[in-house]
Enzyme design. Structure first.
Site, PDB file in Angstrom:
ATOM      1  N   ASP A  58       0.891  -1.065  -0.023  1.00  0.00           N
ATOM      2  CA  ASP A  58       0.083  -0.017  -0.065  1.00  0.00           C
ATOM      3  C   ASP A  58       1.000   1.268   0.111  1.00  0.00           C
ATOM      4  OD1 ASP A  58      -2.313   1.488   0.390  1.00  0.00           O
ATOM      5  OD2 ASP A  58      -1.967   1.719   2.551  1.00  0.00           O
TER       6      ASP A  58
ATOM      7  N   LYS B 105     -11.505   6.166  -3.128  1.00  0.00           N
ATOM      8  CA  LYS B 105     -12.010   7.377  -2.567  1.00  0.00           C
ATOM      9  C   LYS B 105     -13.348   7.765  -2.683  1.00  0.00           C
ATOM     10  CE  LYS B 105      -7.990   7.601  -0.938  1.00  0.00           C
ATOM     11  NZ  LYS B 105      -7.823   6.710   0.203  1.00  0.00           N
TER      12      LYS B 105
END
Length: 269
Positions: A10, A52
């Site tokens: 990540d 998002k």
């Protein structure tokens, strides 16, 4: 060779941006800018790891946020509302992400150690491509440059908690088996991503979102406070199914040595 061939890392809270502050602060600002609705930093952290747009959607479903929204508008958050918040979020995030592009302590040395062992460095993020196109060169300027990266909006199938970004790394890096890969993340959706891809998973309990402290705050924190925050973060990562939980990426080489021993004995994720 029956060993780890690749790690899929990540970004925010794992390799850059200790505490994962770039996205969380921007969510607070985007809600305020788009609709004059206040959310807390703690609320902004809850869905971390998702794409998002999906993150904003999940925030709107949090009971406390939904109650505030209903009180102000008399209805639940709609897809059009999410689009408006996302439209406010994107330019803010693109503008500010470079300020959070420095590698977390230990990352550069860890990457060098892994590469010396022949391990390839993949990566993926809950950030969309427009943000990643700013973050990736900024991080490279600080010395962090993975072999491959995938953004949350790159693939038609979607992002986390699905396996697709992790599997796209497998394809791009030419890895022969998902059991020879480790997915490393500081948030639960990223752990789910790795499990869904059939990989070993390692959660990071201190450097990322669940611990939620700046580097400076962490450095001055009492041992008792560190222990409480670490336990809170680790419990969430283990609950998500992480095979291992460590403090930061600096601890990864030792975990990989342990996984290699398990692979040699015929174990699989």
């Amino acid at each position: 060779m029956n060993r780890i061939h690749a790690v899929i890392l990540d970004w925010a809270g794992t390799t850059v941006d200790f505490g994962s502050f770039a996205p969380t602060q921007i969510f607070v600002e985007a809600f305020r800018q788009a609709f004059d609705v206040e959310i807390t930093l703690a609320e902004a952290r809850v869905p971390m790891g998702l794409g998002k747009w999906q993150h904003i959607e999940a925030l709107g479903k949090l009971p406390a946020v939904d109650a505030r929204w209903q009180a102000k508008f008399g209805r639940a958050m709609s897809a059009a509302d999410i689009d408006a918040i996302y439209a406010a979020f994107m330019p803010l995030q693109i503008a500010k992400v470079v300020d959070f592009s420095s590698p977390i302590a230990g990352v550069i040395d860890t990457i060098a150690t892994l590469r010396a062992e022949g391990i390839k460095i993949g990566s993926c993020s809950g950030y969309p491509r427009a943000v990643m196109e700013r973050l990736v060169p900024a991080a490279a300027g600080h010395g962090y440059c993975p072999d491959h990266w995938v953004a949350t909006d790159d693939l038609a199938a979607g992002g986390r908690p699905g396996p697709w970004m992790a599997l796209q790394n497998v394809i791009a890096l030419g890895i022969d088996a998902v059991a020879h890969c480790v997915k490393v993340d500081d948030a639960a959706p990223g752990i789910s991503e790795g499990l869904n891809a059939g990989m070993w998973t390692v959660g990071l309990a201190v450097s990322g979102n669940e611990f939620g402290a700046t580097w400076d705050a962490y450095q001055t924190m009492s041992k008792e406070d560190v222990a409480v925050r670490r336990e809170h973060a680790a419990s969430k990562l283990y609950a998500a199914g992480a095979h291992y939980v460590v403090d930061s990426l600096a601890d990864l080489p030792g975990v990989i040595a342990h996984i290699n021993a398990r692979l040699a004995q015929g174990e699989r994720p």
